[in-house]
Design an enzyme around this catalytic site. Sequence first.
Site, mmCIF file in Angstrom:
data_model
loop_
_atom_site.group_PDB
_atom_site.id
_atom_site.type_symbol
_atom_site.label_atom_id
_atom_site.label_comp_id
_atom_site.label_asym_id
_atom_site.label_seq_id
_atom_site.Cartn_x
_atom_site.Cartn_y
_atom_site.Cartn_z
ATOM 1 N N CYS A 157 0.494 -17.936 -0.098
ATOM 2 C CA CYS A 157 0.007 -17.270 -1.155
ATOM 3 C C CYS A 157 1.011 -17.688 -2.458
ATOM 4 O O CYS A 157 0.698 -17.422 -3.405
ATOM 5 C CB CYS A 157 -0.483 -15.988 -0.978
ATOM 6 S SG CYS A 157 -1.521 -15.557 0.425
ATOM 7 N N GLU B 75 5.627 -3.336 -2.419
ATOM 8 C CA GLU B 75 5.930 -3.881 -3.578
ATOM 9 C C GLU B 75 6.511 -2.862 -4.716
ATOM 10 O O GLU B 75 7.179 -2.941 -5.590
ATOM 11 C CB GLU B 75 4.848 -4.633 -4.294
ATOM 12 C CG GLU B 75 4.866 -5.351 -5.258
ATOM 13 C CD GLU B 75 3.884 -6.255 -5.768
ATOM 14 O OE1 GLU B 75 4.027 -7.291 -6.851
ATOM 15 O OE2 GLU B 75 2.845 -6.484 -5.312
ATOM 16 N N LYS C 114 -5.716 -9.095 -9.047
ATOM 17 C CA LYS C 114 -6.629 -9.202 -7.793
ATOM 18 C C LYS C 114 -7.674 -8.567 -7.586
ATOM 19 O O LYS C 114 -8.665 -8.461 -6.795
ATOM 20 C CB LYS C 114 -5.669 -9.332 -6.548
ATOM 21 C CG LYS C 114 -4.776 -10.384 -6.342
ATOM 22 C CD LYS C 114 -4.080 -10.404 -5.268
ATOM 23 C CE LYS C 114 -3.397 -11.711 -5.033
ATOM 24 N NZ LYS C 114 -1.998 -11.632 -5.869
ATOM 25 N N HIS D 69 1.756 -8.697 -7.168
ATOM 26 C CA HIS D 69 1.150 -9.323 -6.030
ATOM 27 C C HIS D 69 -0.107 -8.565 -5.784
ATOM 28 O O HIS D 69 -1.286 -8.992 -5.779
ATOM 29 C CB HIS D 69 1.926 -9.396 -4.866
ATOM 30 C CG HIS D 69 1.376 -10.401 -3.724
ATOM 31 N ND1 HIS D 69 0.904 -11.643 -4.075
ATOM 32 C CD2 HIS D 69 1.207 -10.119 -2.341
ATOM 33 C CE1 HIS D 69 0.352 -12.064 -3.065
ATOM 34 N NE2 HIS D 69 0.602 -11.342 -1.924
ATOM 35 N N HIS E 10 -8.460 -12.455 -3.878
ATOM 36 C CA HIS E 10 -7.056 -12.944 -3.576
ATOM 37 C C HIS E 10 -7.217 -14.570 -3.559
ATOM 38 O O HIS E 10 -7.954 -14.846 -2.420
ATOM 39 C CB HIS E 10 -6.450 -12.446 -2.094
ATOM 40 C CG HIS E 10 -4.780 -12.973 -2.148
ATOM 41 N ND1 HIS E 10 -4.291 -13.928 -2.791
ATOM 42 C CD2 HIS E 10 -4.267 -12.505 -1.131
ATOM 43 C CE1 HIS E 10 -3.161 -14.048 -2.448
ATOM 44 N NE2 HIS E 10 -3.120 -13.415 -1.385
ATOM 45 N N PHE F 83 2.148 -15.280 3.209
ATOM 46 C CA PHE F 83 2.565 -15.153 4.663
ATOM 47 C C PHE F 83 3.702 -15.850 4.942
ATOM 48 O O PHE F 83 3.933 -17.133 4.559
ATOM 49 C CB PHE F 83 1.369 -15.775 5.627
ATOM 50 C CG PHE F 83 0.309 -14.642 5.758
ATOM 51 C CD1 PHE F 83 0.388 -13.309 5.220
ATOM 52 C CD2 PHE F 83 -1.067 -14.766 6.202
ATOM 53 C CE1 PHE F 83 -0.662 -12.338 5.194
ATOM 54 C CE2 PHE F 83 -1.973 -13.891 6.360
ATOM 55 C CZ PHE F 83 -1.674 -12.514 5.916
#
Length: 417
Positions: free
Chosen positions: A165, A316, A337, A305, A342, A403
Amino acid sequence: MELKRVVVTGLGALTPIGNNLEEYWNALLAGKSGAAPIQQFDASKFKTQFACEIKDFNVTDYIDRKEARKLDRFSQYAMVSASEAMADSNLMESSPNVERIGVIWGSGIGGLKSLEDEHTNFLNGDGTPKFNPFFIPKMIADIAAGHISIKYGLRGPNYVTVSACASSTNAIIDAFNLIRLGKADAIVTGGSEAAVTVMGVGGFNGLRALSMRNDSPETASRPFDKDRDGFVLGEGAGALILEDYDHAVKRGAKIYAEVAGGGMSSDAYHITAPHPDGIGARNVMIEALKDAELKPEDVDYVNVHGTSTPLGDIAETKAIKQVFGENAYDLNISSTKSMTGHLLGAAGAIEAIASILSVKNDIVPPTINHFTDDPEIDDKLNFTFNEAQKREVNVALSNTFGFGGHNTSAIFKKLKQ
């Protein structure tokens, strides 16, 4: 050597909430959700039956039918967004040196639908291998960058970044670094993804990563909300034209913002989960600020994110508080998002665009779908819940994590002569 300044001179977007830059930005400010029941395949037996898909999109409105058949959807999306950004920048009308213009693109997965289709056709046949000659060129992740360069005859650096991502933010940072080192005059950068497929949805369901709020798709992406239950899969593309400042000024280009810096780090912790203390996220923001020669108090807006996963949002938030200290309470923070879903490898590109337009227009898009405070998340932070907020935005930081523990942060600022 003296590093060159890098600016943004063109933008293009193809997203679940708007099929061009203007539509995308207006939908962000309006708090529009792109989530709806999946249309591309029968998802009735899947745990998750909805996604943020591109809507009202006919590829032949943009690309010749014969050529479009040679492209996986992720490449189609890339071509459409790049075309808008190139037209926006007016770069090719300025008689540029194409030997010094490159394409650095990002995609986390590449042509997943093409892979699915060829495998299904083989299994449904008699065992004789009859594969489409365009199968491999449609599937490989680097091909979108290749198609963009071929269309415009761009002979500068050309490659794709793959870091889950974080892919398209990695691409933007690489483009920024090559230009400021004098290796190119301009670079088409960004990312695209088209993973709303049987394997894409099924695979992320297998990881228990997706929201399963099938009764209310439009409210399923709930970053920082107590009842968040996973991310909503999205698709689309975002494109940016990054350019040497002197080159842009010489040709009289419109400039959206300056690219101030970028950071990269690794969690070195787990293949899918973030470090619970946000160590990698903390480090990448510190690195980006250092690269930009900025202090934490210089930042006005953080496009996080913020995927709407139980662990990620907490980690985060911890990282932001570690980096910004008391200044964290003066920031606007938002997760776009919550509206777009996403977009995996394309997430960083469309979120960079949101950050750049916030700098240009002095307004922060919201984090929608907030209903219940999470006691594990500091509710004194300004997450820009549910409504856009006007404020002076001189500096915006955009986070994208992937990831494998890949972390990226890009910083954009108002241009000062």
